[in-house]
Design an enzyme around this catalytic site. Structure first.
Site, PDB file in Angstrom:
ATOM      1  N   LYS A 249      45.775  41.628  49.093  1.00  0.00           N
ATOM      2  CA  LYS A 249      45.393  43.040  49.030  1.00  0.00           C
ATOM      3  C   LYS A 249      44.419  43.294  47.883  1.00  0.00           C
ATOM      4  CE  LYS A 249      49.739  44.202  48.627  1.00  0.00           C
ATOM      5  NZ  LYS A 249      50.318  42.872  48.722  1.00  0.00           N
ATOM      6  N   THR A 250      44.756  42.787  46.706  1.00  0.00           N
ATOM      7  CA  THR A 250      43.869  42.956  45.554  1.00  0.00           C
ATOM      8  C   THR A 250      42.535  42.256  45.823  1.00  0.00           C
ATOM      9  OG1 THR A 250      45.785  43.046  44.087  1.00  0.00           O
ATOM     10  CG2 THR A 250      43.667  42.557  43.062  1.00  0.00           C
TER      11      THR A 250
ATOM     12  N   ASP B 171      46.812  49.859  42.665  1.00  0.00           N
ATOM     13  CA  ASP B 171      47.808  48.923  43.159  1.00  0.00           C
ATOM     14  C   ASP B 171      49.179  49.604  43.118  1.00  0.00           C
ATOM     15  OD1 ASP B 171      48.670  46.547  44.130  1.00  0.00           O
ATOM     16  OD2 ASP B 171      48.181  45.354  42.361  1.00  0.00           O
TER      17      ASP B 171
ATOM     18  N   THR C 248      53.210  47.252  48.472  1.00  0.00           N
ATOM     19  CA  THR C 248      54.090  46.276  49.097  1.00  0.00           C
ATOM     20  C   THR C 248      55.145  47.006  49.933  1.00  0.00           C
ATOM     21  OG1 THR C 248      55.276  46.316  47.008  1.00  0.00           O
ATOM     22  CG2 THR C 248      53.865  44.423  47.398  1.00  0.00           C
TER      23      THR C 248
ATOM     24  N   ARG D  94      48.887  33.095  47.953  1.00  0.00           N
ATOM     25  CA  ARG D  94      49.198  32.907  46.528  1.00  0.00           C
ATOM     26  C   ARG D  94      50.182  31.743  46.339  1.00  0.00           C
ATOM     27  NH1 ARG D  94      51.281  37.830  44.271  1.00  0.00           N
ATOM     28  NH2 ARG D  94      49.148  38.389  43.787  1.00  0.00           N
TER      29      ARG D  94
HETATM   30  N1  LIG Z   1      42.281  35.515  52.806  1.00  0.00           N
HETATM   31  C1  LIG Z   1      42.363  34.699  51.756  1.00  0.00           C
HETATM   32  N2  LIG Z   1      41.691  33.532  51.751  1.00  0.00           N
HETATM   33  C2  LIG Z   1      41.802  32.699  50.702  1.00  0.00           C
HETATM   34  N3  LIG Z   1      42.543  32.942  49.609  1.00  0.00           N
HETATM   35  C3  LIG Z   1      43.220  34.088  49.557  1.00  0.00           C
HETATM   36  C4  LIG Z   1      43.161  35.019  50.625  1.00  0.00           C
HETATM   37  N4  LIG Z   1      43.932  36.078  50.291  1.00  0.00           N
HETATM   38  C5  LIG Z   1      44.454  35.809  49.098  1.00  0.00           C
HETATM   39  N5  LIG Z   1      44.023  34.622  48.630  1.00  0.00           N
HETATM   40  C6  LIG Z   1      44.441  33.984  47.387  1.00  0.00           C
HETATM   41  O1  LIG Z   1      45.749  34.430  47.077  1.00  0.00           O
HETATM   42  C7  LIG Z   1      45.812  34.979  45.780  1.00  0.00           C
HETATM   43  C8  LIG Z   1      46.671  36.224  45.834  1.00  0.00           C
HETATM   44  O2  LIG Z   1      45.983  37.266  46.467  1.00  0.00           O
HETATM   45  P1  LIG Z   1      46.060  38.770  45.940  1.00  0.00           P
HETATM   46  O3  LIG Z   1      46.225  38.816  44.467  1.00  0.00           O
HETATM   47  O4  LIG Z   1      44.908  39.491  46.517  1.00  0.00           O
HETATM   48  O5  LIG Z   1      47.397  39.248  46.631  1.00  0.00           O
HETATM   49  P2  LIG Z   1      48.044  40.685  46.673  1.00  0.00           P
HETATM   50  O6  LIG Z   1      48.289  41.005  48.099  1.00  0.00           O
HETATM   51  O7  LIG Z   1      47.241  41.648  45.885  1.00  0.00           O
HETATM   52  O8  LIG Z   1      49.442  40.443  45.968  1.00  0.00           O
HETATM   53  P3  LIG Z   1      50.344  41.485  45.095  1.00  0.00           P
HETATM   54  O9  LIG Z   1      51.029  42.396  46.074  1.00  0.00           O
HETATM   55  O10 LIG Z   1      51.343  40.598  44.426  1.00  0.00           O
HETATM   56  O11 LIG Z   1      49.444  42.185  44.140  1.00  0.00           O
HETATM   57  C9  LIG Z   1      44.362  35.230  45.360  1.00  0.00           C
HETATM   58  O12 LIG Z   1      44.174  34.875  44.048  1.00  0.00           O
HETATM   59  C10 LIG Z   1      43.527  34.344  46.262  1.00  0.00           C
HETATM   60  O13 LIG Z   1      43.169  33.177  45.581  1.00  0.00           O
HETATM   61 MG   LIG Z   2      47.620  42.558  44.069  1.00  0.00          MG
END
Ligand SMILES: Nc1ncnc2c1ncn2[C@@H]1O[C@H](COP(=O)(O)OP(=O)(O)OP(=O)(O)O)[C@@H](O)[C@H]1O
Ligand SMILES: [Mg+2]
Length: 371
Positions: free
Chosen positions: A91-92, A136, A185, A244
């Protein structure tokens, strides 16, 4: 390896306000330097920077490409978007990707970090024309703050009261046009009026095996680790459909490969390392298995309330709801009923137990789709 729900908005990804111009840019990825740094720096270095680098979630990416393309062509500000889904699905990353693709600045904050109206005012008035603001854990915004966000989202205005009591004066500030990107989330905890003000919301899904493999291979390439197809499959299969986790496990397996062989990863070194890290063949770690065994053994397969499970594990209810349950539901090891959680036959089977006749089948269908 701890998998915690978001606890507060300070520190890490969730904290801090103000411009974080995105980790975009086309510079080389300084893995060597970040390697010595924190987990977060490592994850950031592997973060896809644009639509082309973003693996999976294809329907979503197609929709976003259209929205971004149209906004750029029409020279208008992108609508407000909300992304929901379990931790670590990207998401981030998406917020950064959208800002990079739009060519705008991304300002980053989080629900709990905006703890009074003044902070929201500061955030909004710092925005430049067309900028994106990423909030977030937006479901954790205080209701009063949330109400102040509505006029900003709808009409790009912010109402302030100057002074106190009978002499207070209402002042309306005009804000630049901006895009709010929200992440949560817990979509279910978002208030209906806030949800309504997003032009578009989307639930991110766990990644399927081919996408997970592609993510593992891409990360390995970026950090210069040699990995064969079996090695990538093994890590991908045990990463709970979550990028992740895949990146984290890749790093751990890399350590084993370095210490115990020539540093390259194949199926057998990946498998044996992950066994030793207590990540089982479906990607469940000790917390997941503790949860499942609590329902199966302690509560006789359920139905059992979440509070009782949390108490039996001395774990926070929120962690179980945000982090553990979504995946176990997805693979069909548990099921939610009005009377509480129950373990399915597939869940019992996964724990090496014989399922009671009352247990629903669960499992296979869902699991087949994922893995
Ligand atoms: N579609 C994707 N392709 C490749 N790598 C990805 C992808 N999505 C996420 N990642 C990897 O996974 C890691 C985690 O992603 P991210 O921080 O965006 O998750 P999030 O959904 O924001 O999690 P949270 O809810 O914990 O904040 C990133 O650092 C990235 O390296
Ligand atoms: Mg995030």
């Amino acid at each position: 390896m701890a998998r915690k729900k978001h606890t507060d908005g300070t520190g890490g990804n969730n904290g801090g306000e103000g411009g974080e111009g995105g980790d975009g840019g086309d510079g080389p990825r300084e893995i060597g330097a970040t390697e010595r740094n924190t987990e977060r720096a490592w994850q950031t270095a592997l973060r896809p920077r644009n639509f082309d680098e973003y693996i999976g979630q294809r329907d979503l990416i197609e929709n976003l490409k259209v929205a971004v393309g149209a906004a750029k062509q029409g020279k208008w500000t992108l609508d407000h978007f909300l992304f929901a889904g379990p931790p670590g699905l990207g998401k981030t990353t998406l917020a950064h990707v959208i800002a990079t693709e739009m060519g705008v600045n991304l300002h980053v904050s989080s629900g709990p970090a905006i703890d009074h109206k003044g902070k929201l005012a500061a955030l909004l008035t710092n925005l430049g024309e067309g900028d994106a603001l990423f909030i977030d854990e937006i479901h954790r915004l205080h209701p009063v703050i949330e109400e102040n966000l509505y006029p900003a989202m709808e009409d790009f205005r912010f109402d302030l009261f100057i002074g106190d009591g009978p002499h207070a004066k209402a002042v309306t500030m005009q804000l630049p046009r901006f895009t709010l990107l929200g992440a949560t989330t817990r979509m279910g905890l978002l208030s209906a009026p806030l949800l309504d003000r997003f032009g578009f919301h989307w639930q991110l899904r766990y990644y399927d095996l081919p996408d997970m493999k592609a993510i593992v291979k891409r990360s390995a390439r970026l950090i210069d680790i040699e990995i064969d197809d079996d090695g990538a499959t093994e890590i991908a299969r045990r990463s709970r459909g979550t990028p992740r986790i895949a990146n984290r496990l890749l790093r751990r397996v890399r350590d084993f490969a370095k210490m115990e062989s020539d540093g390259s990863i194949d199926g057998s070194i990946a498998g044996s390392s992950l066994d030793r890290l207590a990540v089982d063949h479906a990607g469940l770690d000790s917390l997941d298995r503790g949860y499942l065994s609590s329902i199966c053994e302690r509560f006789d397969g359920g139905p059992v309330g979440i509070e009782s499970i949390a108490a039996s594990l001395s774990e926070e209810r929120g962690t179980l709801e945000e982090v553990v349950e979504p995946f176990l539901l997805q693979v069909g090891f548990i099921s939610r009923t009005p009377r509480g959680r129950i373990a399915t036959a597939a869940g019992f089977q996964h724990m090496g137990l014989v399922a009671p006749s009352k247990a629903p089948t669960g499992g296979a269908g869902n699991q087949g789709r994922l893995f």
